[in-house]
Design a protein around this motif. Structure first.
Motif, PDB file in Angstrom:
ATOM      1  N   PHE A  44       1.060  16.185  21.855  1.00 46.23           N
ATOM      2  CA  PHE A  44       1.436  16.524  20.486  1.00 46.23           C
ATOM      3  C   PHE A  44       1.301  15.275  19.625  1.00 46.23           C
ATOM      4  CE2 PHE A  44       4.460  17.452  17.065  1.00 46.23           C
ATOM      5  CZ  PHE A  44       3.997  18.689  16.677  1.00 46.23           C
ATOM      6  N   ASP A  45       0.546  15.372  18.551  1.00 49.22           N
ATOM      7  CA  ASP A  45       0.316  14.251  17.638  1.00 49.22           C
ATOM      8  C   ASP A  45       1.473  14.194  16.650  1.00 49.22           C
ATOM      9  OD1 ASP A  45      -0.668  12.198  16.154  1.00 49.22           O
ATOM     10  OD2 ASP A  45      -2.536  13.193  15.574  1.00 49.22           O
ATOM     11  N   THR A  46       2.524  13.471  17.009  1.00 50.85           N
ATOM     12  CA  THR A  46       3.729  13.429  16.189  1.00 50.85           C
ATOM     13  C   THR A  46       3.468  12.756  14.849  1.00 50.85           C
ATOM     14  OG1 THR A  46       4.416  11.412  17.305  1.00 50.85           O
ATOM     15  CG2 THR A  46       5.288  13.470  18.138  1.00 50.85           C
ATOM     16  N   ARG A  47       2.667  11.710  14.853  1.00 50.57           N
ATOM     17  CA  ARG A  47       2.393  10.993  13.601  1.00 50.57           C
ATOM     18  C   ARG A  47       1.721  11.908  12.589  1.00 50.57           C
ATOM     19  NH1 ARG A  47      -2.014   6.986  13.707  1.00 50.57           N
ATOM     20  NH2 ARG A  47      -2.750   7.522  11.650  1.00 50.57           N
ATOM     21  N   ASN A  48       0.739  12.655  13.031  1.00 56.15           N
ATOM     22  CA  ASN A  48       0.032  13.564  12.144  1.00 56.15           C
ATOM     23  C   ASN A  48       0.971  14.645  11.613  1.00 56.15           C
ATOM     24  OD1 ASN A  48      -2.230  14.792  10.852  1.00 56.15           O
ATOM     25  ND2 ASN A  48      -2.385  16.212  12.547  1.00 56.15           N
ATOM     26  N   ILE A  53     -14.350  15.802  -2.166  1.00 63.03           N
ATOM     27  CA  ILE A  53     -13.554  16.906  -2.720  1.00 63.03           C
ATOM     28  C   ILE A  53     -12.070  16.560  -2.717  1.00 63.03           C
ATOM     29  CG2 ILE A  53     -12.752  19.261  -2.250  1.00 63.03           C
ATOM     30  CD1 ILE A  53     -15.613  19.884  -1.281  1.00 63.03           C
ATOM     31  N   TYR A  54     -11.565  16.017  -1.609  1.00 59.82           N
ATOM     32  CA  TYR A  54     -10.128  15.781  -1.487  1.00 59.82           C
ATOM     33  C   TYR A  54      -9.676  14.407  -1.966  1.00 59.82           C
ATOM     34  CZ  TYR A  54      -9.254  20.109   1.046  1.00 59.82           C
ATOM     35  OH  TYR A  54      -9.112  21.421   1.391  1.00 59.82           O
ATOM     36  N   PHE A  55     -10.524  13.378  -1.832  1.00 58.05           N
ATOM     37  CA  PHE A  55     -10.087  12.016  -2.151  1.00 58.05           C
ATOM     38  C   PHE A  55     -10.869  11.377  -3.290  1.00 58.05           C
ATOM     39  CE2 PHE A  55      -9.297  12.701   2.399  1.00 58.05           C
ATOM     40  CZ  PHE A  55      -7.923  12.568   2.410  1.00 58.05           C
ATOM     41  N   GLY A  56     -12.031  11.923  -3.646  1.00 55.79           N
ATOM     42  CA  GLY A  56     -12.838  11.337  -4.713  1.00 55.79           C
ATOM     43  C   GLY A  56     -13.704  10.188  -4.252  1.00 55.79           C
ATOM     44  N   GLN A  57     -13.605   9.788  -2.999  1.00 53.47           N
ATOM     45  CA  GLN A  57     -14.432   8.712  -2.442  1.00 53.47           C
ATOM     46  C   GLN A  57     -14.508   8.876  -0.932  1.00 53.47           C
ATOM     47  OE1 GLN A  57     -12.474   5.064  -3.353  1.00 53.47           O
ATOM     48  NE2 GLN A  57     -10.657   5.532  -2.184  1.00 53.47           N
ATOM     49  N   LYS A  58     -15.445   8.172  -0.326  1.00 52.39           N
ATOM     50  CA  LYS A  58     -15.624   8.259   1.125  1.00 52.39           C
ATOM     51  C   LYS A  58     -14.576   7.391   1.823  1.00 52.39           C
ATOM     52  CE  LYS A  58     -18.938   7.426   4.791  1.00 52.39           C
ATOM     53  NZ  LYS A  58     -20.249   6.914   5.157  1.00 52.39           N
ATOM     54  N   GLN A  59     -13.952   7.940   2.865  1.00 50.08           N
ATOM     55  CA  GLN A  59     -12.987   7.186   3.648  1.00 50.08           C
ATOM     56  C   GLN A  59     -13.731   6.329   4.667  1.00 50.08           C
ATOM     57  OE1 GLN A  59      -9.461   9.469   5.052  1.00 50.08           O
ATOM     58  NE2 GLN A  59     -10.717  11.218   4.447  1.00 50.08           N
ATOM     59  N   SER A  60     -13.253   5.132   4.893  1.00 49.44           N
ATOM     60  CA  SER A  60     -13.887   4.259   5.886  1.00 49.44           C
ATOM     61  C   SER A  60     -13.071   4.275   7.176  1.00 49.44           C
ATOM     62  CB  SER A  60     -14.019   2.840   5.337  1.00 49.44           C
ATOM     63  OG  SER A  60     -12.736   2.344   5.002  1.00 49.44           O
ATOM     64  N   LEU A  61     -12.988   5.458   7.783  1.00 55.82           N
ATOM     65  CA  LEU A  61     -12.251   5.649   9.031  1.00 55.82           C
ATOM     66  C   LEU A  61     -13.156   6.339  10.041  1.00 55.82           C
ATOM     67  CD1 LEU A  61      -8.954   7.040   7.467  1.00 55.82           C
ATOM     68  CD2 LEU A  61      -9.260   4.768   8.404  1.00 55.82           C
ATOM     69  N   GLN A  66      -7.330  17.495   6.561  1.00 50.59           N
ATOM     70  CA  GLN A  66      -6.453  18.607   6.920  1.00 50.59           C
ATOM     71  C   GLN A  66      -5.072  18.435   6.293  1.00 50.59           C
ATOM     72  OE1 GLN A  66      -5.781  19.092  11.159  1.00 50.59           O
ATOM     73  NE2 GLN A  66      -6.017  21.287  10.940  1.00 50.59           N
ATOM     74  N   ARG A  67      -4.545  17.192   6.270  1.00 52.66           N
ATOM     75  CA  ARG A  67      -3.254  16.936   5.642  1.00 52.66           C
ATOM     76  C   ARG A  67      -3.280  17.254   4.153  1.00 52.66           C
ATOM     77  NH1 ARG A  67      -2.856  11.502   7.471  1.00 52.66           N
ATOM     78  NH2 ARG A  67      -2.836  11.800   9.689  1.00 52.66           N
ATOM     79  N   LYS A  68      -4.368  16.863   3.489  1.00 50.10           N
ATOM     80  CA  LYS A  68      -4.517  17.156   2.059  1.00 50.10           C
ATOM     81  C   LYS A  68      -4.578  18.663   1.830  1.00 50.10           C
ATOM     82  CE  LYS A  68      -5.067  13.567  -0.693  1.00 50.10           C
ATOM     83  NZ  LYS A  68      -4.412  13.369  -1.959  1.00 50.10           N
ATOM     84  N   HIS A  69      -5.260  19.373   2.717  1.00 48.58           N
ATOM     85  CA  HIS A  69      -5.355  20.825   2.589  1.00 48.58           C
ATOM     86  C   HIS A  69      -3.981  21.463   2.750  1.00 48.58           C
ATOM     87  CE1 HIS A  69      -6.832  24.898   2.932  1.00 48.58           C
ATOM     88  NE2 HIS A  69      -6.212  25.016   4.093  1.00 48.58           N
ATOM     89  N   GLN A 119     -20.718  22.634   8.631  1.00 48.49           N
ATOM     90  CA  GLN A 119     -20.422  21.681   7.570  1.00 48.49           C
ATOM     91  C   GLN A 119     -19.507  22.275   6.507  1.00 48.49           C
ATOM     92  OE1 GLN A 119     -21.345  18.662   8.497  1.00 48.49           O
ATOM     93  NE2 GLN A 119     -22.313  19.790  10.166  1.00 48.49           N
ATOM     94  N   PHE A 120     -19.381  23.592   6.469  1.00 44.97           N
ATOM     95  CA  PHE A 120     -18.508  24.242   5.503  1.00 44.97           C
ATOM     96  C   PHE A 120     -17.060  24.333   5.992  1.00 44.97           C
ATOM     97  CE2 PHE A 120     -22.682  25.743   4.266  1.00 44.97           C
ATOM     98  CZ  PHE A 120     -22.628  25.563   2.890  1.00 44.97           C
ATOM     99  N   PHE A 121     -16.812  23.899   7.213  1.00 43.22           N
ATOM    100  CA  PHE A 121     -15.471  23.880   7.782  1.00 43.22           C
ATOM    101  C   PHE A 121     -15.136  22.422   8.100  1.00 43.22           C
ATOM    102  CE2 PHE A 121     -12.432  24.714  11.326  1.00 43.22           C
ATOM    103  CZ  PHE A 121     -11.483  25.375  10.571  1.00 43.22           C
ATOM    104  N   PRO A 122     -14.151  21.826   7.430  1.00 40.24           N
ATOM    105  CA  PRO A 122     -13.932  20.376   7.563  1.00 40.24           C
ATOM    106  C   PRO A 122     -13.578  19.898   8.963  1.00 40.24           C
ATOM    107  CG  PRO A 122     -12.212  21.381   6.229  1.00 40.24           C
ATOM    108  CD  PRO A 122     -13.229  22.437   6.489  1.00 40.24           C
ATOM    109  N   LEU A 123     -13.007  20.758   9.798  1.00 38.16           N
ATOM    110  CA  LEU A 123     -12.637  20.308  11.141  1.00 38.16           C
ATOM    111  C   LEU A 123     -13.828  20.243  12.080  1.00 38.16           C
ATOM    112  CD1 LEU A 123      -9.274  22.191  11.613  1.00 38.16           C
ATOM    113  CD2 LEU A 123      -9.680  19.867  10.841  1.00 38.16           C
ATOM    114  N   LEU A 124     -14.951  20.872  11.702  1.00 39.44           N
ATOM    115  CA  LEU A 124     -16.152  20.840  12.532  1.00 39.44           C
ATOM    116  C   LEU A 124     -17.278  20.046  11.886  1.00 39.44           C
ATOM    117  CD1 LEU A 124     -16.220  24.586  13.640  1.00 39.44           C
ATOM    118  CD2 LEU A 124     -15.357  22.642  14.921  1.00 39.44           C
ATOM    119  N   ALA A 125     -17.104  19.630  10.646  1.00 40.36           N
ATOM    120  CA  ALA A 125     -18.175  18.963   9.901  1.00 40.36           C
ATOM    121  C   ALA A 125     -18.495  17.604  10.505  1.00 40.36           C
ATOM    122  CB  ALA A 125     -17.777  18.805   8.444  1.00 40.36           C
TER     123      ALA A 125
END
Length: 190
Positions: free
Chosen positions: A126-130, A60-68, A78-81, A44-50
């Motif tokens: 390859f995730d071009t959009r990301n 922490i990154y957005f101030g609210q929960k994302q509905s995705l 990861q983009r915000k980081h 849970q301390f690593f966002p890619l595995l949480a």
């Protein structure tokens, strides 16, 4: 017999102790469960595995929960980081590697065109959009953008017969009865 994973931490006179054998046999399920819970908490301390810790990372990154979906939430985190890292070659390489499944992507700085070029094998998903969205968040004004270039290891050899012909015809004043229409014909076959 005491399991090997406990035996390495015990002195040799415990190896034949029946009470210790019963103790480790009974406690092994609880020890395994504790190890699994500790590992799950550590993830849970690593966002890619949480999993359930994504709510905290969203806050922490957005101030609210994302509905995705969880995958999309991880990509946004990861983009915000990456946006906080700045426009450095190491951050751009991390963006390319994070968008690649096979991790065989190369980041090339095309200084003439002022673009960042990601070269990856055709087999890679390859995730071009990301990648493009992540670079756009940190892209300074002097950079023109991102170019995504799939590469293949196969070489294509084209073989063909090329005929170049030069034809020169007689003029009206030179032409006589019985002459061919062409004065000179040169052909080059490659």
């Amino acid at each position: 017999m005491i399991p090997e994973r406990y035996r390495v931490n015990l002195p040799p006179y415990w190896y034949e102790n029946r009470a210790a054998e019963y103790h480790f046999e009974a406690a092994s399920a609880a020890v395994d469960e504790f190890a699994e819970r500790t590992e799950a908490l550590g993830k849970q301390f690593f966002p890619l595995l949480a999993t359930y810790g994504l709510d905290v990372w969203d806050w922490i990154y957005f101030g609210q929960k994302q509905s995705l979906s969880p995958e999309e939430r991880r990509k946004n985190i990861q983009r915000k980081h990456w946006a906080r890292l700045g426009f450095t070659p190491s951050a751009l390489r991390a963006i390319g590697l994070g968008s690649s499944r096979l991790k065989l992507v190369q980041m090339v700085e095309d200084l003439d065109n002022k673009v960042i070029r990601y070269v990856f094998p055709m087999e890679d998903n390859f995730d071009t959009r990301n990648a493009v969205q992540a670079v756009e968040k940190i892209r300074p004004v002097h950079c023109n953008g991102v170019v995504v270039e799939p590469a293949t290891r196969e070489t294509i050899v084209l073989r063909d017969v090329l005929v170049v012909g030069m034809k020169q015809y007689h003029t009206v004043g030179e032409f006589r009865v019985g002459m061919t229409l062409m004065k000179r014909l040169e052909e080059v076959v490659v």
